[in-house]
Design an enzyme around this catalytic site. Structure first.
Site, PDB file in Angstrom:
ATOM      1  CB  CYS A  23     -16.669  -3.862  -1.927  1.00 40.86           C
ATOM      2  SG  CYS A  23     -15.953  -2.919  -3.173  1.00 40.86           S
ATOM      3  CB  CYS A  59     -20.410   1.814  -3.030  1.00 43.29           C
ATOM      4  SG  CYS A  59     -21.513   0.890  -4.453  1.00 43.29           S
ATOM      5  CB  CYS A  87      -4.004 -12.794  -4.995  1.00 42.83           C
ATOM      6  SG  CYS A  87      -4.535 -14.161  -6.178  1.00 42.83           S
ATOM      7  CD  GLU A 111       1.264 -17.229 -18.484  1.00 44.85           C
ATOM      8  OE1 GLU A 111       0.142 -17.567 -18.804  1.00 44.85           O
ATOM      9  OE2 GLU A 111       1.541 -16.780 -17.263  1.00 44.85           O
ATOM     10  CE1 TYR A 157       0.909 -21.755 -12.724  1.00 46.97           C
ATOM     11  CE2 TYR A 157       2.744 -21.600 -11.144  1.00 46.97           C
ATOM     12  CZ  TYR A 157       1.695 -22.266 -11.763  1.00 46.97           C
ATOM     13  OH  TYR A 157       1.502 -23.581 -11.440  1.00 46.97           O
TER      14      TYR A 157
END
Length: 446
Positions: free
Chosen positions: A77, A68, A403, A328, A307
């Site tokens: 990023c 990039c 994550c 959820e 979730y």
């Protein structure tokens, strides 16, 4: 970025979890982007604790040329300047260190699963629309600022999304549609949002506006479809709030049916703009297979999927379990989840629209049990109350999909205090070129 205080020739010794080199000057730590351990550089130091490389003197063997051209300024990023194998080593090492600090044996961490081609993997793209002079820009924020970096091509986004956004930006310019100005709270278009269904090729485009009134929208939609007939559906999403959250609650379908369909592990899933869906199709299929391999569900098991989103993980479990209860809070996700179950002819999954903590409390109060609990929370992780509520149900197995290694490590510490032990932790690189990593952790009740 801040005000330059001084400039100095420095050598980097360490790099932190955010991809910054850390330089201590006059007993104060500064974070420097685009600088690797062992490298020397002339650096401008700012009053906000950051620095910027002005001239690189010596280079690390791990350095590579970013694909990039905007990498040095864009905040999307953090690791494009680092060889991919080194990126994977960094992520695995960081996960091991964080889990070890929580009392987890490093041997439980399996080798990270990377990608053969770690580019163009994002199936969701969202670009900020702005104006500089009389030029319309579509891009991302410059690191640590609200300055827009005009990006013609993002190498981690789907190529088709890059093309659509570039065309839409030109149409906004040609049709004299005013972009939103967050400082003055004026203008119309705030974001362009594109979602690609990798397995089917279907494309959803959302035009995010600051108000419902959209003069010339028919002309805009017609022109966009002429240039890109591959677009399956187009919606207008209205977000009038002064917030960094991209999507608002109100939507209007401008073309098509308002959603697209993708496939994962042979199952079909309806996806709309506001429903959660993993951004890396290739790695998601690996993720879901590994979750099943680690959890080893049996035909007698009751599975709680907390979730659950649109039910992607829960439906993969359904064919191996007695029943799955998907919990959820998002109304849109639950709606899509119910439709997904019907079209996949899955009858042993039940969706509950509820706050996770409220549902778990009610579930425990009725003396219900679960054999397997799956949690896939946002980056903030679980609250201590949710952890305690899960422990109260006493599932024999707990699958934690995360994550964020930091919140994962903190939550695992709480589960261990509640009588659980970590059997395996498997990192999967869902987000190449960035600092982020996905982890599956299997915990069992002692």
């Amino acid at each position: 970025m801040g005000v330059i205080m001084f400039k100095e020739l420095v050598e980097a010794k360490t790099i932190n979890d955010q991809g910054y080199a850390v330089i201590n000057v006059n007993k104060r730590p500064y974070q420097i982007a685009n600088l690797l351990p062992g490298e020397t550089a002339e650096v401008a130091f700012f009053d906000n604790g950051y620095g910027k490389v002005e001239k690189l003197i010596t280079k690390s063997d791990a350095r590579q040329k970013p694909k990039c051209p905007w990498f040095a300024v864009c905040g999307g990023c953090q690791l494009q300047h680092i060889a991919y194998e080194t990126q994977l080593e960094m992520k695995e090492r960081r996960l091991k260190a964080l889990l070890a600090a929580s009392g987890v044996d490093e041997k439980t961490v399996l080798p990270i699963i990377g990608m053969k081609d770690p580019y163009n993997y994002r199936n969701k793209s969202q670009m900020i629309i702005s104006e500089k002079g009389k030029k319309i820009m579509a891009g991302l924020y410059e690191e640590n600022t609200h300055n827009i970096v005009n990006v013609d091509y993002c190498p981690i986004q789907n190529d088709k999304a890059n093309e659509i956004i570039k065309t839409a930006r030109k149409l906004i310019q040609d049709q004299n549609i005013k972009p939103y100005d967050e400082k003055r709270n004026t203008g119309l278009i705030r974001y362009l949002f594109v979602r690609i269904a990798e397995a089917t090729g279907q494309v959803l485009v959302a035009i995010v506006t600051a108000e419902e009134k959209f003069p010339g929208r028919n002309n805009f939609v017609k022109a966009l479809r002429i240039f890109h007939p591959e677009i399956t559906t187009i919606i207008q999403n209205v977000n009038s709030r002064q917030t960094s959250i991209v999507l608002g609650e109100f939507e209007r379908v401008l073309y098509g049916i308002g959603h697209i369909e993708d496939e994962l592990l042979g199952k079909k899933f309806l996806i709309s703009a506001r429903t959660f869906y993993q951004i890396n199709h290739h790695q998601t299929q690996i993720l879901y297979r590994k979750i099943l391999e680690l959890a080893k569900p049996k035909g007698t098991d009751t599975v709680l999927d907390i979730y659950s989103g649109i039910g992607t993980i829960g439906m993969c479990f359904a064919e191996h379990a007695k029943q799955v209860i998907a919990v959820e809070a998002s109304k849109a996700s639950v709606h899509n989840g119910i439709l997904n179950a019907k079209q996949n002819k899955i009858r042993n999954i039940r969706f509950q629209m509820a706050d996770a903590l409220d549902y778990l409390h009610n579930y425990a109060e009725k003396a219900n049990t679960a054999d397997i609990v799956i949690v896939d929370p946002p980056r903030e992780g679980l609250t201590k109350q949710v952890v305690n509520a899960i422990v109260a149900i006493k599932p024999s197995k707990l699958v934690y999909v995360s994550c964020n290694p930091e919140t994962l490590a903190a939550d695992i510490r709480e589960f261990m205090l509640g009588g659980y032990t970590v059997k395996k932790a498997l990192p999967i690189d869902m987000f190449p070129q960035t600092i982020h990593v996905e982890t599956i952790s299997l915990l069992s009740l002692k």
